[in-house]
Motif scaffolding. Sequence first.
Motif, PDB file in Angstrom:
ATOM      1  N   ALA A 164      33.451  48.640  49.859  1.00  0.00           N
ATOM      2  CA  ALA A 164      34.621  48.773  48.989  1.00  0.00           C
ATOM      3  C   ALA A 164      35.290  47.418  48.810  1.00  0.00           C
ATOM      4  N   HIS A 165      35.241  46.591  49.831  1.00  0.00           N
ATOM      5  CA  HIS A 165      35.873  45.275  49.731  1.00  0.00           C
ATOM      6  C   HIS A 165      35.039  44.307  48.875  1.00  0.00           C
ATOM      7  N   TYR A 166      33.771  44.104  49.236  1.00  0.00           N
ATOM      8  CA  TYR A 166      33.035  43.036  48.534  1.00  0.00           C
ATOM      9  C   TYR A 166      32.673  43.416  47.108  1.00  0.00           C
ATOM     10  N   ARG A 167      32.625  44.739  46.855  1.00  0.00           N
ATOM     11  CA  ARG A 167      32.308  45.182  45.495  1.00  0.00           C
ATOM     12  C   ARG A 167      33.347  44.667  44.490  1.00  0.00           C
ATOM     13  N   LYS A 168      34.587  44.535  44.982  1.00  0.00           N
ATOM     14  CA  LYS A 168      35.653  44.035  44.098  1.00  0.00           C
ATOM     15  C   LYS A 168      35.363  42.605  43.664  1.00  0.00           C
ATOM     16  N   SER A 169      34.737  41.812  44.544  1.00  0.00           N
ATOM     17  CA  SER A 169      34.485  40.413  44.187  1.00  0.00           C
ATOM     18  C   SER A 169      33.583  40.344  42.953  1.00  0.00           C
ATOM     19  N   ALA A 170      32.665  41.319  42.812  1.00  0.00           N
ATOM     20  CA  ALA A 170      31.780  41.331  41.639  1.00  0.00           C
ATOM     21  C   ALA A 170      32.605  41.621  40.381  1.00  0.00           C
ATOM     22  N   ASP A 171      33.560  42.558  40.492  1.00  0.00           N
ATOM     23  CA  ASP A 171      34.418  42.873  39.342  1.00  0.00           C
ATOM     24  C   ASP A 171      35.275  41.666  38.952  1.00  0.00           C
ATOM     25  N   TYR A 172      35.790  40.971  39.968  1.00  0.00           N
ATOM     26  CA  TYR A 172      36.633  39.801  39.662  1.00  0.00           C
ATOM     27  C   TYR A 172      35.815  38.738  38.921  1.00  0.00           C
ATOM     28  N   MET A 173      34.584  38.517  39.411  1.00  0.00           N
ATOM     29  CA  MET A 173      33.753  37.495  38.749  1.00  0.00           C
ATOM     30  C   MET A 173      33.409  37.920  37.324  1.00  0.00           C
ATOM     31  N   GLY A 220      34.428  35.687  33.963  1.00  0.00           N
ATOM     32  CA  GLY A 220      33.482  34.975  33.107  1.00  0.00           C
ATOM     33  C   GLY A 220      32.002  35.237  33.319  1.00  0.00           C
ATOM     34  N   ALA A 221      31.604  35.839  34.459  1.00  0.00           N
ATOM     35  CA  ALA A 221      30.168  36.102  34.670  1.00  0.00           C
ATOM     36  C   ALA A 221      29.849  37.475  34.093  1.00  0.00           C
ATOM     37  N   SER A 222      28.696  37.633  33.462  1.00  0.00           N
ATOM     38  CA  SER A 222      28.368  38.963  32.925  1.00  0.00           C
ATOM     39  C   SER A 222      27.792  39.825  34.050  1.00  0.00           C
ATOM     40  N   PRO A 223      27.895  41.151  33.916  1.00  0.00           N
ATOM     41  CA  PRO A 223      27.275  42.020  34.939  1.00  0.00           C
ATOM     42  C   PRO A 223      25.802  41.693  35.137  1.00  0.00           C
ATOM     43  N   GLN A 224      25.123  41.343  34.036  1.00  0.00           N
ATOM     44  CA  GLN A 224      23.688  41.037  34.155  1.00  0.00           C
ATOM     45  C   GLN A 224      23.462  39.760  34.953  1.00  0.00           C
ATOM     46  N   GLN A 225      24.330  38.755  34.738  1.00  0.00           N
ATOM     47  CA  GLN A 225      24.143  37.504  35.493  1.00  0.00           C
ATOM     48  C   GLN A 225      24.393  37.769  36.982  1.00  0.00           C
ATOM     49  N   GLU A 236      47.510  43.597  44.725  1.00  0.00           N
ATOM     50  CA  GLU A 236      46.046  43.660  44.577  1.00  0.00           C
ATOM     51  C   GLU A 236      45.643  43.559  43.117  1.00  0.00           C
ATOM     52  N   ARG A 237      44.702  42.664  42.877  1.00  0.00           N
ATOM     53  CA  ARG A 237      44.181  42.500  41.532  1.00  0.00           C
ATOM     54  C   ARG A 237      43.299  43.711  41.214  1.00  0.00           C
ATOM     55  N   GLN A 288      43.192  30.110  46.839  1.00  0.00           N
ATOM     56  CA  GLN A 288      44.111  29.432  45.911  1.00  0.00           C
ATOM     57  C   GLN A 288      44.234  30.220  44.609  1.00  0.00           C
ATOM     58  N   GLU A 289      43.202  31.026  44.284  1.00  0.00           N
ATOM     59  CA  GLU A 289      43.265  31.857  43.069  1.00  0.00           C
ATOM     60  C   GLU A 289      43.864  33.225  43.366  1.00  0.00           C
ATOM     61  N   ASP A 290      43.573  33.766  44.556  1.00  0.00           N
ATOM     62  CA  ASP A 290      43.981  35.141  44.861  1.00  0.00           C
ATOM     63  C   ASP A 290      44.174  35.260  46.384  1.00  0.00           C
ATOM     64  N   ALA A 291      45.403  34.987  46.797  1.00  0.00           N
ATOM     65  CA  ALA A 291      45.671  34.909  48.242  1.00  0.00           C
ATOM     66  C   ALA A 291      45.702  36.288  48.896  1.00  0.00           C
ATOM     67  N   HIS A 292      45.837  37.335  48.086  1.00  0.00           N
ATOM     68  CA  HIS A 292      45.850  38.673  48.672  1.00  0.00           C
ATOM     69  C   HIS A 292      44.424  39.098  49.057  1.00  0.00           C
TER      70      HIS A 292
END
Length: 698
Positions: free
Chosen positions: A485-494, A498-503, A544-545, A669-673
């Motif tokens: 649940a935690h690291y999956r969010k990092s994919a959404d943020y990216m 600017g990164a596409s789901p395919q990339q 939370e973003r 520095q971008e998202d301290a939470h």
Amino acid sequence: MTDSTKAAPVTIEAEGEVALIRIDNPPVNATSQAVRQALKSSVEQVLADRKARVIVVYCAGRTFVAGADIREFGKPPQEPHLPDVYNVIEQSPVPVVAVMHGTALGGGLELGLASHARVGIEGLRVGLPEVTLGVLPGAGGTQRLPRLTGLKPALDIIVSGRQVAAQEALDLGIIDRLDSGDPREVAVRMAAEVLGGTLPTRRTDQIDLAPDPDLIRAEAERLAKTAPNLFAPHRCVECVEAATRLPMAEGLKFERQKFRDCMDTPQRAGLIHAFFAERAVANVPEKSETPREVTKIGVIGGGTMGSGIATSALLAGLEVTLIEVQQDGLDRGISTITGNIDGAVKRGKLKANKRDQTLGRLTPSLEMESLADADLVIEAVFEDMGVKKDIFGKLDGICKQGAVLASNTSYLDVNEIAQATSRPEDVLGLHFFSPAHVMRLLEVVVADKTAPEVVATGFALGKKLKKVAVRAGVCDGFIGNRILAHYRKSADYMMLDGASPQQIDAALEEFGFAMGPFKVGDLAGLDIGWASRKRKAPTRPAEERYVEVSDRVCEQGWYGRKTGKGFYVYEVKEISPNPEVEKFIEAEREEKGITPRSFTDQEIIDRYMTAMIAEATRVVEDGTALRPVDVDAVFLFGYGFPRFRGGPLHYADRIGAAELVKRIETYAQEDAHYWQVPELLRQMAQDGRTFDDLNKER
Ligand code: 3H9
């Protein structure tokens, strides 16, 4: 017999023309330095005595040699080296026979291959599994096996690492004879046969091997497609090819060099860590407790999970009562289980003549009362605390005293579920992974009041079902789903940045995951994550973003593969990016004033893995997982983590705690939470400690 000399852990028993050499190095007769030394000097001693006309090597204990001692890998090699020991055997002027029982794997089979005849005892399995440990057969296996079987079967066995049953080994010429009895008895008999001329012997290095460049090329091409990330399988093909053109001595040198190259790779360290992780997780505080006897289990819920759990239990020989509330639900469950069992027959996991007997152990029922005599009940209904509490309250009234009551919940509070009964000490979580009859992971979730023997019963059941059981504490999502649940969010943020789901998917597939996170979401069903996000919405911290793209996709009724559309569009054989997703992404960027930037594939991997490692560290820090290796096992056996990378926290050691702290501070520095340095990681960076150090300490 007389003239016996003891050279522990190898014993020589010599009488007249016969010398029996017995290896006895429990638990699996691995060729540790002491064994190599003693085996070599035993053969040399027998030869120096000049009395024996036949030597037979066999093993004490439950198995023939299971290979090199892999605990020695990664440490400076100590003489004598295994290939040198086996060369002494191959070149012995007195014929050497290997009598093999149990499993003759890796360096174990290679001992047989260097001998002048091989006899298997019923039930024997042989194989060269080195490739699964990131190395290759380095004691002659790549040179001698092809000479005995021909190129094609040898390539298959070496590159796949599969185990070969005794009859197939006989048919392929790996063994010369299949016998039955106690290894020593067979050894005595075989010695007499060699002396009497009824068991022929020959040196493997004197057998010719015909080259087949087309076969070698085809195998190399196949591996380039199927195992581009792996190092060892390609080296195996090179060694087998070398066997077709080099004399034995040179082929062995070539093999030795390639073996050393494999030894030096991080893949070898990762794969060996994975091997030991599978076993280390059984080391829990409750391991000396006596588990309760379990022969009859109940499964509540005939959906995909319940049916998978029931299938797994039936395949393990248990009696299963399946409970559903409505007849159509029960019928669906029975049909899923029947399909699963038929699939097991098709895949060779179950003998066809055992199919009906296996299904015969299933009792479907619409009455919870049918669980009165169950030893253990697993509830696998949908994730609703009210429904679960209701079920556990009823079970409390129905089940016999001493029955274990388990929930297959994937994130709910097992303490709260246990409170619905008058016997919380009998309650625990048994979290299976879908499809439950295939996936090996089982999280054994220990609640505050769970009795130690109930935990031990969970582990014993896991073993019976051939699962890798990992002890987990109670929290939202336990070990695996909490970290996910935690690291999956990092994919959404990216994705939003600017990164596409395919990339993102492609970068993580290149890293070694079978599928990237967006493809996994489509496969599992996007509605699952959606439901979980809705559940957590009321408690989501304001800082939370939150990325809404997945919600937009779900609102269209696009839940992934099962609806034909999700982040990708699924046509009969084609999968392509869903163009509508791009529009949702752009709209959200515009609304939130985000200017997209580019990400390199390495940056995607770094952020995704750092997020995973950060939450994994917190899971270790707060005791949800006993040790880092437990987290590694969860990801290796339940989340498709690339085995050759050893698991997230083994991989973390390659990066180092200090570098991880630096990365998190930069991202913060971008998202301290979202990006917070776990205290444990900070301490490890300060003290120069690794997760492996923690594994050893705990
Ligand atoms: C090789 O041979 C390289 C050569 O080609 C070239 C060299 C130059 N070493 O699995 P279990 C431990 S590479 C050290 O629970 P089972 C295991 O960790 C090797 N330790 O039993 C466990 O310890 P603990 C190629 C080993 O009955 C205990 O023994 N060979 C080794 O379920 C019991 O093991 C392989 O890859 C080892 N080689 O299964 C075979 N093997 O109790 C690897 C096991 O402290 N082994 N241990 O947790 C196996 O596949 C299984 O152990 C076996 C028995 C099927 C043999």
